[in-house]
Enzyme design. Structure first.
Site, PDB file in Angstrom:
ATOM      1  N   GLY A  11       3.575   3.641 -13.756  1.00  0.00           N
ATOM      2  CA  GLY A  11       4.052   4.574 -12.099  1.00  0.00           C
ATOM      3  C   GLY A  11       3.199   4.179 -11.058  1.00  0.00           C
ATOM      4  N   ARG A  25     -15.389  -2.284  -2.083  1.00  0.00           N
ATOM      5  CA  ARG A  25     -16.204  -1.942  -0.829  1.00  0.00           C
ATOM      6  C   ARG A  25     -17.153  -1.713  -1.892  1.00  0.00           C
ATOM      7  NH1 ARG A  25     -13.799   0.823   4.370  1.00  0.00           N
ATOM      8  NH2 ARG A  25     -13.079  -1.161   4.390  1.00  0.00           N
ATOM      9  N   ASP A 103      -1.493   5.563 -20.033  1.00  0.00           N
ATOM     10  CA  ASP A 103      -2.394   5.461 -21.154  1.00  0.00           C
ATOM     11  C   ASP A 103      -1.519   4.343 -21.824  1.00  0.00           C
ATOM     12  OD1 ASP A 103       0.232   6.483 -22.019  1.00  0.00           O
ATOM     13  OD2 ASP A 103       0.036   7.373 -23.807  1.00  0.00           O
ATOM     14  N   GLY A 104      -0.079   3.678 -21.056  1.00  0.00           N
ATOM     15  CA  GLY A 104       0.214   2.408 -21.348  1.00  0.00           C
ATOM     16  C   GLY A 104      -0.836   1.047 -21.164  1.00  0.00           C
ATOM     17  N   THR A 125      -1.804   8.567 -12.342  1.00  0.00           N
ATOM     18  CA  THR A 125      -0.443   8.765 -12.822  1.00  0.00           C
ATOM     19  C   THR A 125      -0.481  10.276 -12.471  1.00  0.00           C
ATOM     20  OG1 THR A 125       1.367  10.018 -13.836  1.00  0.00           O
ATOM     21  CG2 THR A 125      -1.127   9.915 -15.450  1.00  0.00           C
ATOM     22  N   ARG A 171       6.975  14.271 -17.206  1.00  0.00           N
ATOM     23  CA  ARG A 171       7.821  14.030 -18.052  1.00  0.00           C
ATOM     24  C   ARG A 171       7.266  15.091 -19.235  1.00  0.00           C
ATOM     25  NH1 ARG A 171       5.815   7.890 -18.371  1.00  0.00           N
ATOM     26  NH2 ARG A 171       4.426   8.813 -17.774  1.00  0.00           N
ATOM     27  N   GLN A 251       8.139  13.001  -5.240  1.00  0.00           N
ATOM     28  CA  GLN A 251       6.817  13.561  -5.778  1.00  0.00           C
ATOM     29  C   GLN A 251       5.944  12.496  -6.151  1.00  0.00           C
ATOM     30  OE1 GLN A 251       8.113  16.280  -9.449  1.00  0.00           O
ATOM     31  NE2 GLN A 251       9.655  15.631  -8.577  1.00  0.00           N
TER      32      GLN A 251
END
Ligand code: ATP
Length: 324
Positions: A11, A25, A103-104, A125, A171, A251
């Site tokens: 995400g 940079r 984490d994935g 996230t 979540r 959001q």
């Protein structure tokens, strides 16, 4: 290390661009060349490499989302996919990789490190659901977005003596509801970490009403229930005027807060410094205001601990009917 790449995965979160910009940079200033890989691991498999320079990250620090775009890839999780990824990185001369995601994405970064491509994970996230770091990129901006919504909804709800349920993301992690709920003075904060039955919720609202307070804000974390359902349950039991607002994907967007831009800069630079020393298989994080790094799988294994003290404090300071 002379040549590195950066990608965003999972995400998107505000502050990812600040991290990309800082990494690009700082690496170039340190004598390295940098590739951007578009659309995460999916783009890595499709050879979507773009050469980055100082100017290619101009004018992005203030933008939400990710200019590299992001994606999820099942193929990357297979042995063949991993082999293709390593092959594509090698054929572009990439010696080290920065992965900005959750984490994935970190598990994928670990696999690449084990295949000889030192990879560093940056936590990005809005959920703040990674236990090894105090904060993830995007969380602060999302808190401010929710806060803005609470402020606006309170204006109209208090004018009509209404109860408002605001469903927020997160979540299985209640941090976004908790922080924004404290900042916005929500009368009730419902999080997945603390179970609260409907009778208890209605009991709280009834005690507010008994003391002459007819308008309340309930911040509901998505992991603790659905706003429209809770609305029906409250109306049935209390007969009050209740409105439900699901904030949804707004959001995830928006110009990153100063704090997320700072965090993005710190994380991006730390990741480059590690790669420069040929160090991979690490995630970067922040604890007590200090940037640190640790083994990826050790980081992923750290259980997220909910701040019960903060929750209890919110219950006291947001409850204007205590002892009144
Ligand atoms: P978010 O918190 O926003 O969901 P995430 O990084 O956890 O971010 P995932 O969809 O879990 O998002 O993972 C992103 C990508 O990382 C997946 O599409 C997949 O390509 C890769 N990935 C996820 N889990 C693994 C795994 N166990 N092994 C290898 N790669 C993985």
């Amino acid at each position: 290390m002379k040549r590195i790449a950066v990608l965003t995965s999972g995400g998107d979160a505000p502050g990812m661009n600040a991290a990309i910009r800082a990494a690009v940079r700082y690496a170039i200033a340190d004598g390295m060349s940098v590739c951007g890989i578009q659309r995460g691991y999916s783009g890595l498999l499709q050879n979507e490499f773009v050469e980055m320079n100082m100017r290619s990250v101009s004018d992005i620090v203030q933008r939400g989302g990710t200019v590299l775009r992001t994606a999820r890839s099942r193929e990357f999780m297979t042995d063949e996919g991993l082999a293709t990824a390593v092959n594509n990185l090698s054929s572009h001369g990439i010696e080290g990789l920065i992965v900005i995601g959750g984490d994935g994405s970190f598990r994928g970064a670990k696999n690449l490190s084990e295949c000889g491509i030192p990879t560093i994970g940056i936590p990005g996230t809005i959920d703040n659901d990674l236990g090894y770091t105090d904060y993830t990129l995007g969380f602060d901006t999302a808190c401010n977005t929710v806060l803005d919504a609470i402020n606006k909804l309170r204006d109209t709800m208090s004018s009509h003596d209404r109860i408002c349920i605001i469903e927020v993301m997160g979540r299985n992690c209640g941090d976004l509801a908790l922080y924004a709920g404290i900042g916005g003075g929500a009368e009730l904060i419902l999080v997945p970490e603390i179970k609260m039955g409907i009778e208890e919720i209605v009991g709280e609202l009834r005690s507010y009403r008994d003391k002459g307070k007819y308008s309340s804000i309930i911040v509901l974390s998505e992991g603790a229930g659905k706003a429209p359902e809770l609305r029906e349950q409250i109306i049935t039991r209390l007969g009050a005027s209740v409105r439900a607002t699901v904030l949804g994907h707004l959001q995830r967007g928006g110009s990153p807060s100063c704090r997320d831009r700072m965090l993005g800069a710190d994380f991006g630079v730390k990741a480059v410094k590690l790669l420069k020393q040929n160090i991979g298989n690490r995630v970067v994080g922040v604890h007590d205001g200090k940037i640190f790094d640790m083994d990826i799988m050790e980081g992923v294994a750290v259980k997220k601990v909910f701040d019960y003290d903060l929750y209890n404090m919110a219950n006291v300071i947001n409850n204007s009917t205590v002892n009144s």
